[in-house]
Design an enzyme around this catalytic site. Structure first.
Site, PDB file in Angstrom:
ATOM      1  N   MET A   9       0.679  -3.486   0.856  1.00  0.00           N
ATOM      2  CA  MET A   9      -0.519  -3.636   1.682  1.00  0.00           C
ATOM      3  C   MET A   9      -1.444  -2.421   1.584  1.00  0.00           C
ATOM      4  SD  MET A   9       1.196  -5.283   5.115  1.00  0.00           S
ATOM      5  CE  MET A   9      -0.365  -5.617   5.925  1.00  0.00           C
ATOM      6  N   HIS A  10      -2.680  -2.619   2.009  1.00  0.00           N
ATOM      7  CA  HIS A  10      -3.654  -1.562   2.324  1.00  0.00           C
ATOM      8  C   HIS A  10      -4.290  -0.856   1.125  1.00  0.00           C
ATOM      9  CE1 HIS A  10      -1.878  -2.078   6.239  1.00  0.00           C
ATOM     10  NE2 HIS A  10      -0.818  -1.357   5.978  1.00  0.00           N
TER      11      HIS A  10
ATOM     12  N   ASP B 106       3.161  -8.031   1.567  1.00  0.00           N
ATOM     13  CA  ASP B 106       4.605  -7.979   1.343  1.00  0.00           C
ATOM     14  C   ASP B 106       5.403  -8.241   2.615  1.00  0.00           C
ATOM     15  OD1 ASP B 106       3.917  -5.528   2.516  1.00  0.00           O
ATOM     16  OD2 ASP B 106       4.824  -4.303   0.943  1.00  0.00           O
TER      17      ASP B 106
END
Length: 499
Positions: A81-82, A239
């Site tokens: 992520m991110h 995820d």
């Protein structure tokens, strides 16, 4: 027999699995790629490495199962992520991706919080933390303005890989929720946040649900991987959201412990109205119209990797853990805090660093390894404590990832969490969740729940041992005191960090 492929783009490598209609994992492979850590707090990767290794993993699966290559009906993705991937108007990558565990953006987080105040929490359901995508965009504006002026689009890691495989650009809601730019309630990019920080809303990619069909493999990719042309590609999810699907966290009352590079305690939510505290997060689930709350330990499996690199670089993890079961709870008076790159829940502190408290000359390797396992689990338990304080009942937890591969660690989780801990048969984590999204997208099952009934099965249940529960409850209180007693020391030590 028909097949789907689940691809999980992790922090240290990509994993791909081939799954048949009955939920049997027929083949799996993984390919590594490197981290770039040139400065303290920096963590980057080259997006091209993701693409090359993903294609290599897909090609290997097909080479090992050539009879199945013509029967792959669907492909979906899970991803870290991110992470910020920046593209120019020609869709070329402008710089290495800044990852979720990069902590250079503390000043930007402070500025976001000061400018938006309570509005940030109301819109995004999250606080400004270094891992999120918005602070990374603001850092780019301030520190790399020449690149910032060339930005035509940003993507998250798995979405960039999917773009390279299909030519189609999208982001799903579960990953978009981790950017700090999404209006969770309205399920749109927040014009208010974009305008507050002079971010053109057109650089935000189109939003889709995780099970949405977004295209097919490009002809040259199909040829290179050995997969038939026309195989459907689905958006996939973050995820943690895919890990939740792969563990059957699909209704209220279900909780997940996932230990990878980071560690996560995740609990299913029906809506987005829950009030959060202690730096818990609320994100869209990869299941449509559902959400999850989550607490994060930044250095979970990473702490064990670090320990192995110091104590047993040439040994397997199994060898590293030998003897740990013979060490009593408390590791002979040794406590470890897994703050190797800072911490997120409950402290959201990029400065704090890890500690080994209580070292003496009688400690052996097994004591240190047990202390590391206990420290990781104590950190995860801080998230469980916050959930319980908020009124959530947590009696049962599904454990996946590295923490589910050791009976000793699974029992430790049950004793520290004070809940039964469930181990799954053939646990594949986020890659299985991605495969399930593809299976439902291809019409094999009417719902994720129906798919889970076929794909997910329990292997064992670990019950808390009351004697150890009492010991760990006391040790946990000692563990919780370490942060406040060492924080000022770590602030002063920061000036001496050169790596």
């Amino acid at each position: 027999m028909k097949y789907v492929m689940g691809i999980d783009l992790g922090t240290s490598g990509v994993k791909a699995i081939l799954v048949d209609e009955n939920g049997k994992v027929c083949c799996e492979t993984s390919k590594p790629y490197r981290l770039i850590q040139d400065k303290p707090g920096y963590c980057e990767q080259h997006p091209e490495d993701w693409v090359e290794q993903t294609i290599a993993a897909m090609r290997e699966l097909m080479a090992r199962q050539p009879a199945h290559s013509r029967q792959v009906e669907g492909i979906s993705f899970s991803g870290q992520m991110h992470g910020l991937v920046l593209l120019d108007e020609s869709r070329q990558v402008l710089r290495p991706a800044i990852l979720w565990n990069d902590t250079r953006t503390t000043e930007q987080c402070t500025r976001i919080t000061k400018k938006l105040g309570d509005r940030l929490q109301k819109i995004t359901k999250n606080q400004a933390l270094e891992g999120f995508t918005l602070p990374k965009l603001l850092w780019m504006k301030e520190h790399e303005p020449n690149i910032d002026q060339q930005i035509d689009l940003f993507l998250l890691p798995k979405d960039y890989v999917r773009f390279r495989l299909t030519g189609a650009i999208h982001i799903d809601y579960s990953d978009a929720a981790g950017t700090l730019l999404l209006d969770i309630g309205k399920q749109t990019w927040s014009e208010e946040i974009c305008q507050a920080f002079d971010i053109p809303s057109q650089i935000c990619p189109p939003l889709v649900s995780s099970e949405a069909e977004v295209g097919t493999l490009l002809p040259q990719v199909a040829r290179e991987t050995g997969i038939k042309e026309g195989a459907k590609v689905f958006a996939g999810g973050a995820d943690n959201a895919c890990g939740a699907i792969g563990a059957g966290i699909l209704s209220s009352g279900h909780t997940l412990c996932s230990i990878g590079t980071s560690g996560v305690i995740l609990s299913y939510e029906e809506d987005h109205e829950r009030e959060l505290q202690g730096n818990l997060h609320l994100f869209h689930h990869a299941k449509k119209d559902a959400f999850y709350t989550m607490g994060v330990t930044l250095s979970a499996g990473y702490s064990l990797d670090w320990t192995k690199s110091l104590l047993a670089p040439e040994e397997s993890f199994q060898a590293l853990l030998e003897g740990v079961a013979d060490v009593a709870p408390g590791a002979n008076g040794l406590l470890f805090t897994p703050y190797l790159v800072g911490e997120r829940t409950p402290y959201a502190d990029s400065i704090i660093r890890g500690s080994l408290i209580g070292l003496d000359s009688r400690h052996e390797r097994a004591h240190m390894v047990r202390a590391v396992l206990e420290g990781i689990t104590f950190s995860l338990n801080e998230s469980i404590a916050l959930f319980r304080q908020a009124g959530k009942r947590i009696d049962s937890i599904v454990s996946i990832g590295g923490g589910a591969r050791s009976q000793t660690w699974l029992q430790m989780q049950a004793d520290i969490f004070q809940a039964e801990v469930i181990q799954l048969k053939n646990e594949q984590g986020p890659a299985l969740g991605a495969a399930m999204l593809a299976a439902v997208g291809c019409g094999w099952y009417p719902s994720l729940e129906a798919c889970a009934d076929q794909f997910i099965h329990q292997a064992a249940v670990y019950e808390p041992n009351q004697q150890r529960v009492d010991v760990y409850a006391h040790l946990f209180r000692l563990y919780q005191s370490i942060y406040t007693k060492t924080r000022d020391i770590h602030v002063d030590l920061k000036q001496y960090r050169s790596i």
